[in-house]
Design a protein around this motif. Structure first.
Motif, PDB file in Angstrom:
ATOM      1  N   LEU A 136      97.442 -29.217   5.777  1.00 45.09           N
ATOM      2  CA  LEU A 136      96.427 -28.177   5.593  1.00 45.09           C
ATOM      3  C   LEU A 136      96.057 -27.541   6.931  1.00 45.09           C
ATOM      4  CD1 LEU A 136      94.135 -29.999   3.002  1.00 45.09           C
ATOM      5  CD2 LEU A 136      95.800 -28.183   2.564  1.00 45.09           C
ATOM      6  N   ARG A 137      95.972 -28.353   7.971  1.00 47.98           N
ATOM      7  CA  ARG A 137      95.608 -27.836   9.287  1.00 47.98           C
ATOM      8  C   ARG A 137      96.637 -26.842   9.796  1.00 47.98           C
ATOM      9  NH1 ARG A 137      97.094 -28.716  14.417  1.00 47.98           N
ATOM     10  NH2 ARG A 137      98.587 -30.333  13.829  1.00 47.98           N
ATOM     11  N   MET A 138      97.915 -27.147   9.601  1.00 49.25           N
ATOM     12  CA  MET A 138      98.970 -26.288  10.132  1.00 49.25           C
ATOM     13  C   MET A 138      99.208 -25.051   9.258  1.00 49.25           C
ATOM     14  SD  MET A 138     101.633 -29.265  11.392  1.00 49.25           S
ATOM     15  CE  MET A 138     102.857 -28.126  12.080  1.00 49.25           C
ATOM     16  N   GLU A 139      99.124 -25.213   7.953  1.00 48.98           N
ATOM     17  CA  GLU A 139      99.397 -24.081   7.065  1.00 48.98           C
ATOM     18  C   GLU A 139      98.225 -23.108   6.970  1.00 48.98           C
ATOM     19  OE1 GLU A 139     100.822 -25.451   3.295  1.00 48.98           O
ATOM     20  OE2 GLU A 139     102.694 -26.249   4.128  1.00 48.98           O
ATOM     21  N   ARG A 140      97.065 -23.509   7.456  1.00 51.68           N
ATOM     22  CA  ARG A 140      95.897 -22.621   7.376  1.00 51.68           C
ATOM     23  C   ARG A 140      96.081 -21.367   8.231  1.00 51.68           C
ATOM     24  NH1 ARG A 140      94.621 -25.385  11.918  1.00 51.68           N
ATOM     25  NH2 ARG A 140      93.124 -24.455  13.366  1.00 51.68           N
ATOM     26  N   VAL A 141      97.010 -21.418   9.184  1.00 52.37           N
ATOM     27  CA  VAL A 141      97.221 -20.257  10.057  1.00 52.37           C
ATOM     28  C   VAL A 141      98.070 -19.178   9.382  1.00 52.37           C
ATOM     29  CG1 VAL A 141      97.021 -21.667  12.130  1.00 52.37           C
ATOM     30  CG2 VAL A 141      99.289 -21.231  11.154  1.00 52.37           C
ATOM     31  N   ASN A 142      98.685 -19.470   8.236  1.00 51.73           N
ATOM     32  CA  ASN A 142      99.575 -18.497   7.605  1.00 51.73           C
ATOM     33  C   ASN A 142      98.892 -17.161   7.282  1.00 51.73           C
ATOM     34  OD1 ASN A 142     101.859 -20.111   7.762  1.00 51.73           O
ATOM     35  ND2 ASN A 142     101.537 -21.040   5.751  1.00 51.73           N
ATOM     36  N   PRO A 143      97.690 -17.165   6.677  1.00 57.68           N
ATOM     37  CA  PRO A 143      97.029 -15.874   6.443  1.00 57.68           C
ATOM     38  C   PRO A 143      96.733 -15.125   7.740  1.00 57.68           C
ATOM     39  CG  PRO A 143      96.029 -17.599   5.098  1.00 57.68           C
ATOM     40  CD  PRO A 143      96.942 -18.284   6.068  1.00 57.68           C
ATOM     41  N   PHE A 144      96.406 -15.859   8.798  1.00 60.87           N
ATOM     42  CA  PHE A 144      96.153 -15.256  10.108  1.00 60.87           C
ATOM     43  C   PHE A 144      97.421 -14.586  10.633  1.00 60.87           C
ATOM     44  CE2 PHE A 144      96.310 -15.616  14.736  1.00 60.87           C
ATOM     45  CZ  PHE A 144      95.106 -15.020  15.116  1.00 60.87           C
ATOM     46  N   PHE A 145      98.555 -15.281  10.508  1.00 60.84           N
ATOM     47  CA  PHE A 145      99.827 -14.700  10.934  1.00 60.84           C
ATOM     48  C   PHE A 145     100.088 -13.375  10.225  1.00 60.84           C
ATOM     49  CE2 PHE A 145     101.990 -19.000  12.125  1.00 60.84           C
ATOM     50  CZ  PHE A 145     101.296 -19.002  13.322  1.00 60.84           C
ATOM     51  N   ARG A 146      99.928 -13.371   8.915  1.00 63.07           N
ATOM     52  CA  ARG A 146     100.244 -12.173   8.134  1.00 63.07           C
ATOM     53  C   ARG A 146      99.267 -11.037   8.428  1.00 63.07           C
ATOM     54  NH1 ARG A 146     101.140 -13.573   1.963  1.00 63.07           N
ATOM     55  NH2 ARG A 146     101.671 -11.349   2.027  1.00 63.07           N
ATOM     56  N   LEU A 147      97.997 -11.374   8.606  1.00 63.37           N
ATOM     57  CA  LEU A 147      96.978 -10.347   8.843  1.00 63.37           C
ATOM     58  C   LEU A 147      97.165  -9.661  10.189  1.00 63.37           C
ATOM     59  CD1 LEU A 147      94.354  -8.946   7.935  1.00 63.37           C
ATOM     60  CD2 LEU A 147      93.086 -10.817   9.022  1.00 63.37           C
ATOM     61  N   PHE A 148      97.471 -10.446  11.209  1.00 65.79           N
ATOM     62  CA  PHE A 148      97.544  -9.894  12.557  1.00 65.79           C
ATOM     63  C   PHE A 148      98.982  -9.682  13.056  1.00 65.79           C
ATOM     64  CE2 PHE A 148      93.343 -11.872  12.385  1.00 65.79           C
ATOM     65  CZ  PHE A 148      92.555 -10.825  12.861  1.00 65.79           C
ATOM     66  N   GLY A 149      99.961  -9.953  12.198  1.00 63.05           N
ATOM     67  CA  GLY A 149     101.344  -9.718  12.587  1.00 63.05           C
ATOM     68  C   GLY A 149     101.809 -10.616  13.713  1.00 63.05           C
ATOM     69  N   LEU A 150     101.457 -11.910  13.620  1.00 63.49           N
ATOM     70  CA  LEU A 150     101.829 -12.879  14.641  1.00 63.49           C
ATOM     71  C   LEU A 150     102.641 -14.007  14.018  1.00 63.49           C
ATOM     72  CD1 LEU A 150      98.422 -13.049  16.534  1.00 63.49           C
ATOM     73  CD2 LEU A 150     100.492 -11.865  17.288  1.00 63.49           C
ATOM     74  N   SER A 151     103.126 -14.898  14.845  1.00 64.80           N
ATOM     75  CA  SER A 151     103.951 -15.996  14.342  1.00 64.80           C
ATOM     76  C   SER A 151     103.906 -17.145  15.327  1.00 64.80           C
ATOM     77  CB  SER A 151     105.398 -15.525  14.170  1.00 64.80           C
ATOM     78  OG  SER A 151     106.263 -16.599  13.889  1.00 64.80           O
ATOM     79  N   GLY A 152     104.140 -18.352  14.824  1.00 64.19           N
ATOM     80  CA  GLY A 152     104.309 -19.496  15.701  1.00 64.19           C
ATOM     81  C   GLY A 152     105.710 -19.522  16.279  1.00 64.19           C
ATOM     82  N   GLY A 153     105.972 -20.517  17.092  1.00 63.63           N
ATOM     83  CA  GLY A 153     107.271 -20.588  17.745  1.00 63.63           C
ATOM     84  C   GLY A 153     108.319 -21.376  16.992  1.00 63.63           C
ATOM     85  N   ALA A 154     107.978 -21.916  15.817  1.00 63.96           N
ATOM     86  CA  ALA A 154     108.938 -22.726  15.069  1.00 63.96           C
ATOM     87  C   ALA A 154     110.154 -21.919  14.630  1.00 63.96           C
ATOM     88  CB  ALA A 154     108.260 -23.359  13.860  1.00 63.96           C
ATOM     89  N   PHE A 155     109.958 -20.613  14.404  1.00 60.40           N
ATOM     90  CA  PHE A 155     111.037 -19.704  14.005  1.00 60.40           C
ATOM     91  C   PHE A 155     110.666 -18.329  14.536  1.00 60.40           C
ATOM     92  CE2 PHE A 155     113.262 -16.703  11.358  1.00 60.40           C
ATOM     93  CZ  PHE A 155     114.453 -17.318  10.979  1.00 60.40           C
ATOM     94  N   LEU A 156     111.358 -17.903  15.582  1.00 58.05           N
ATOM     95  CA  LEU A 156     110.980 -16.657  16.244  1.00 58.05           C
ATOM     96  C   LEU A 156     112.240 -15.933  16.708  1.00 58.05           C
ATOM     97  CD1 LEU A 156     108.695 -14.855  17.251  1.00 58.05           C
ATOM     98  CD2 LEU A 156     108.508 -16.304  19.278  1.00 58.05           C
ATOM     99  N   LEU A 157     112.451 -14.747  16.181  1.00 59.27           N
ATOM    100  CA  LEU A 157     113.643 -13.959  16.459  1.00 59.27           C
ATOM    101  C   LEU A 157     113.294 -12.740  17.307  1.00 59.27           C
ATOM    102  CD1 LEU A 157     116.749 -13.255  15.481  1.00 59.27           C
ATOM    103  CD2 LEU A 157     115.538 -11.607  14.035  1.00 59.27           C
ATOM    104  N   CYS A 158     114.180 -12.398  18.234  1.00 62.08           N
ATOM    105  CA  CYS A 158     113.996 -11.139  18.964  1.00 62.08           C
ATOM    106  C   CYS A 158     115.352 -10.622  19.431  1.00 62.08           C
ATOM    107  CB  CYS A 158     113.047 -11.301  20.142  1.00 62.08           C
ATOM    108  SG  CYS A 158     113.724 -12.254  21.518  1.00 62.08           S
ATOM    109  N   GLN A 159     115.399  -9.341  19.703  1.00 62.70           N
ATOM    110  CA  GLN A 159     116.602  -8.726  20.241  1.00 62.70           C
ATOM    111  C   GLN A 159     116.782  -9.205  21.676  1.00 62.70           C
ATOM    112  OE1 GLN A 159     116.417  -4.465  19.832  1.00 62.70           O
ATOM    113  NE2 GLN A 159     118.566  -4.382  19.215  1.00 62.70           N
ATOM    114  N   ALA A 160     117.984  -9.564  22.030  1.00 67.43           N
ATOM    115  CA  ALA A 160     118.234 -10.130  23.353  1.00 67.43           C
ATOM    116  C   ALA A 160     117.862  -9.157  24.470  1.00 67.43           C
ATOM    117  CB  ALA A 160     119.706 -10.533  23.486  1.00 67.43           C
ATOM    118  N   ASP A 161     118.168  -7.871  24.301  1.00 66.42           N
ATOM    119  CA  ASP A 161     117.823  -6.885  25.323  1.00 66.42           C
ATOM    120  C   ASP A 161     116.314  -6.796  25.503  1.00 66.42           C
ATOM    121  OD1 ASP A 161     120.467  -6.337  25.751  1.00 66.42           O
ATOM    122  OD2 ASP A 161     120.496  -4.472  24.585  1.00 66.42           O
ATOM    123  N   ALA A 162     115.570  -6.915  24.410  1.00 63.93           N
ATOM    124  CA  ALA A 162     114.115  -6.868  24.490  1.00 63.93           C
ATOM    125  C   ALA A 162     113.570  -8.105  25.183  1.00 63.93           C
ATOM    126  CB  ALA A 162     113.516  -6.739  23.093  1.00 63.93           C
TER     127      ALA A 162
END
Length: 259
Positions: A136-162
């Motif tokens: 519950l402690r860890m999953e409670r951040v999910n609405p926060f992620f979606r609302l503010f367009g953020l993410s944790g580091g467990a799965f994070l993708l980016c373009q290499a040039d960026a």
């Protein structure tokens, strides 16, 4: 595993500190998820950055066929940056050593990449194992992620040039470095007309192994989280060297010393 080559599409980078209990399973599940989404032009590689482990992390990664690189300073930002330094992929996917994507998440990620609209993406989390309290402690951040367009580091993708354009993860931060990274990635994305997306239909699966309900453990957990938030805010207000010095001393909960 596809052989690394110069036109690599995706580099999966896994920072790992004493992860002999989880790493092989993580690598197997990542490979399985990628194999189930095999496409004609999809090439990929697995990179494990051994962040000064004292166990068999490197041996397990090498035996699996991953490319292994060593980072002597215990800090996840440094481990991710070190792994990225040898990556050949056009896209970089950072996955924690105790986390894994299911095939549907990889499929959605590839579709978003092919849309040419994103500069990166993250996902919500689903906790497996551990206590109900920690889930519950860890999953409670999910609405926060979606609302503010953020993410944790467990799965994070980016373009290499960026990634290279914004100089990767800040080594001045010992926690919430992914939040700072995403803020800077979004800023860069606006310059090139691309956005950062947060996927939620297929959350990354992550371990609930940390955060037991013992009084001392809970105290350290909440103190570390509070300190991490304060240091993230200070990072934009005071010299980075001060934040780095404080983080190195206050956030030991996430950085146990090698024995």
């Amino acid at each position: 595993m596809p052989h690394p080559k110069d036109d690599m599409f995706l580099s999966v980078i896994i920072p790992a500190f004493n992860e002999e209990m989880y790493l092989e399973q993580t690598l197997e599940r990542i490979k399985s998820a990628l194999d189930e989404n095999e496409r004609m032009d999809l090439s990929w590689e697995l990179i494990v950055c051994d962040n000064n482990s004292g166990d068999k992390t490197s041996e397990i990664a090498s035996a699996f066929g991953a490319r292994v690189i060593f980072e002597p300073i215990n800090q996840i930002s440094r481990a991710r940056n070190r792994g990225a330094s040898i990556a050949k992929g056009e896209w970089l996917l950072f996955i924690d050593a105790d986390s894994y994507p299911e095939p549907a998440l990889i499929a959605e990620m590839i579709d978003r990449i092919r849309s040419r609209k994103i500069i990166g993406c993250g996902t919500t989390v689903r906790v497996k194992g551990g206590t109900l309290f920690n889930k519950l402690r860890m999953e409670r951040v999910n609405p926060f992620f979606r609302l503010f367009g953020l993410s944790g580091g467990a799965f994070l993708l980016c373009q290499a040039d960026a990634f290279r354009a914004i100089d990767g993860f800040s080594t001045d931060l010992y926690a919430y470095e992914e939040i700072d990274f995403i803020i800077r990635l979004k800023r860069h994305g606006r310059k090139v007309g691309k956005r950062f997306a947060v996927m939620h239909q297929h959350p990354v699966v992550t371990s609930g192994r940390k955060g037991d309900v013992g009084l001392r453990s809970l105290g350290l957990l909440y103190l570390s989280n509070f300190s991490a938030v304060v240091l993230l805010l200070l990072y934009y207000l005071v010299p980075a060297s001060l934040v780095r010095w404080l983080g190195n001393r206050l956030l030991g909960y996430w950085y146990p010393r090698r024995r």
